[in-house]
Design an enzyme around this catalytic site. Sequence first.
Site, PDB file in Angstrom:
ATOM      1  N   THR A  15       0.828  -1.273   0.148  1.00 52.44           N
ATOM      2  CA  THR A  15      -0.005  -0.196  -0.019  1.00 52.44           C
ATOM      3  C   THR A  15       0.910   1.362  -0.076  1.00 52.44           C
ATOM      4  O   THR A  15       0.596   2.251  -0.919  1.00 52.44           O
ATOM      5  CB  THR A  15      -0.878   0.099   1.351  1.00 52.44           C
ATOM      6  OG1 THR A  15      -1.576  -1.092   1.243  1.00 52.44           O
ATOM      7  CG2 THR A  15      -2.090   1.147   1.255  1.00 52.44           C
ATOM      8  N   LYS A  32      -7.757  -1.664  -6.239  1.00 50.80           N
ATOM      9  CA  LYS A  32      -7.634  -2.736  -5.429  1.00 50.80           C
ATOM     10  C   LYS A  32      -8.679  -3.694  -5.797  1.00 50.80           C
ATOM     11  O   LYS A  32      -9.615  -3.675  -5.582  1.00 50.80           O
ATOM     12  CB  LYS A  32      -7.565  -2.454  -4.004  1.00 50.80           C
ATOM     13  CG  LYS A  32      -7.329  -3.498  -2.813  1.00 50.80           C
ATOM     14  CD  LYS A  32      -6.023  -3.898  -2.545  1.00 50.80           C
ATOM     15  CE  LYS A  32      -6.039  -5.048  -1.501  1.00 50.80           C
ATOM     16  NZ  LYS A  32      -4.609  -5.246  -1.043  1.00 50.80           N
ATOM     17  N   GLU A  98      -2.971  -2.753  -6.712  1.00 40.65           N
ATOM     18  CA  GLU A  98      -2.481  -3.400  -5.509  1.00 40.65           C
ATOM     19  C   GLU A  98      -2.884  -4.751  -5.323  1.00 40.65           C
ATOM     20  O   GLU A  98      -4.074  -5.192  -5.239  1.00 40.65           O
ATOM     21  CB  GLU A  98      -2.703  -2.506  -4.275  1.00 40.65           C
ATOM     22  CG  GLU A  98      -2.173  -3.351  -3.146  1.00 40.65           C
ATOM     23  CD  GLU A  98      -2.166  -2.464  -1.796  1.00 40.65           C
ATOM     24  OE1 GLU A  98      -2.615  -1.293  -1.785  1.00 40.65           O
ATOM     25  OE2 GLU A  98      -2.189  -3.145  -1.003  1.00 40.65           O
ATOM     26  N   GLY A  99      -1.969  -5.772  -5.393  1.00 43.43           N
ATOM     27  CA  GLY A  99      -2.332  -7.153  -5.137  1.00 43.43           C
ATOM     28  C   GLY A  99      -2.626  -7.229  -3.709  1.00 43.43           C
ATOM     29  O   GLY A  99      -2.818  -6.513  -2.836  1.00 43.43           O
ATOM     30  N   GLY A 101      -2.218  -9.769  -0.466  1.00 45.34           N
ATOM     31  CA  GLY A 101      -1.151 -10.827   0.447  1.00 45.34           C
ATOM     32  C   GLY A 101       0.282 -10.818  -0.586  1.00 45.34           C
ATOM     33  O   GLY A 101       0.808  -9.861  -1.225  1.00 45.34           O
TER      34      GLY A 101
HETATM   35  N1  ADP Z   1       8.613   2.798   4.313  1.00 43.17           N
HETATM   36  C1  ADP Z   1       7.689   2.516   5.441  1.00 43.17           C
HETATM   37  N2  ADP Z   1       7.521   3.639   6.271  1.00 43.17           N
HETATM   38  C2  ADP Z   1       6.771   3.687   7.319  1.00 43.17           C
HETATM   39  N3  ADP Z   1       5.857   2.655   7.670  1.00 43.17           N
HETATM   40  C3  ADP Z   1       5.924   1.796   6.779  1.00 43.17           C
HETATM   41  C4  ADP Z   1       6.589   1.691   5.495  1.00 43.17           C
HETATM   42  N4  ADP Z   1       6.099   0.613   4.816  1.00 43.17           N
HETATM   43  C5  ADP Z   1       5.266   0.048   5.453  1.00 43.17           C
HETATM   44  N5  ADP Z   1       4.919   0.687   6.640  1.00 43.17           N
HETATM   45  C6  ADP Z   1       3.674   0.324   7.658  1.00 43.17           C
HETATM   46  O1  ADP Z   1       3.777  -1.022   7.666  1.00 43.17           O
HETATM   47  C7  ADP Z   1       2.372  -1.621   7.498  1.00 43.17           C
HETATM   48  C8  ADP Z   1       2.267  -2.556   6.517  1.00 43.17           C
HETATM   49  O2  ADP Z   1       2.496  -1.726   5.348  1.00 43.17           O
HETATM   50  P1  ADP Z   1       1.400  -1.935   3.875  1.00 43.17           P
HETATM   51  O3  ADP Z   1       1.987  -1.006   2.973  1.00 43.17           O
HETATM   52  O4  ADP Z   1      -0.055  -1.690   4.459  1.00 43.17           O
HETATM   53  O5  ADP Z   1       1.607  -3.392   3.727  1.00 43.17           O
HETATM   54  P2  ADP Z   1       0.702  -4.325   2.650  1.00 43.17           P
HETATM   55  O6  ADP Z   1      -0.006  -3.498   1.539  1.00 43.17           O
HETATM   56  O7  ADP Z   1       1.814  -4.963   1.801  1.00 43.17           O
HETATM   57  O8  ADP Z   1       0.070  -5.281   3.532  1.00 43.17           O
HETATM   58  C9  ADP Z   1       1.704  -0.481   7.540  1.00 43.17           C
HETATM   59  O9  ADP Z   1       1.170   0.083   8.914  1.00 43.17           O
HETATM   60  C10 ADP Z   1       2.430   0.958   6.949  1.00 43.17           C
HETATM   61  O10 ADP Z   1       2.033   2.250   7.484  1.00 43.17           O
HETATM   62 MG    MG Z   2      -2.252  -3.320   1.390  1.00 42.85          MG
END
Ligand code: ADP
Ligand code: MG
Length: 218
Positions: A15, A32, A98-99, A101
Amino acid sequence: MSLVVTATGTEVGKTVVSALLLARYRQASYWKPVASGACEGSDSETVQRLAPEGTRILEEGYSFDPPVSPHLAARWAGESIEVERLVPKGRESGLVIEGIGGVMVPLRDDGVLFLDLLVQWGQPCLLVASSQLGTLNHTLLSLAALRAQRVPVAGVVLNGPPNRDNREAIERFGEVEVIAELPVLDPLNRSTVTQAASGFDTAGQLAGLLDQSQGECR
Ligand SMILES: Nc1ncnc2c1ncn2[C@@H]1O[C@H](COP(=O)(O)OP(=O)(O)O)[C@@H](O)[C@H]1O
Ligand SMILES: [Mg+2]
């Protein structure tokens, strides 16, 4: 064209990287196709908060409340995900998808995986991986699964504290390019995402995939 943001697993940074791509390539829209865990706030809402104001966000294909695998969330909802219905909107100019998992997450009880959707679409994907310990196994496995199905891989984004050894190992053993490294953003908000976007994919390698004529931050 579309660029699919996938990852080595859930909570790896899809995300955040999607929001960053939308800040880097401002004409692109976000979609999404299947969301679960919507009761805890949806990824579309997070992208709306982190990406530039006015970013176009398309309606999710499926959205389920429980934070579980889509095949299970759909079953609990008494539904079945019809993968033929999940078609990226061709008329969109540059679509960040966005995929959900990781690559082999099940979408249906009959064994259809997210990977099958990637094959159906035939669009390039960007693999988001952690920069930290454990990432080599997860990243190499994900690349192997994508390549076994001939899904085009645009590159890898490493998320987290920069780790030169892991970057080198992924490029060497995975025969792939690490397009960008994204450090921890603290705080994580629209302003820090926009700032980080100016140093993301500085060579503009993803510009063509998102139908952007120039690889510049606008
Ligand atoms: N570079 C980053 N800096 C700060 N927080 C991050 C960063 N990357 C991910 N996070 C935090 O980690 C968690 C997982 O990230 P997310 O993008 O939601 O993962 P996914 O979409 O793959 O499930 C979220 O709470 C997000 O805010
Ligand atoms: Mg996500």
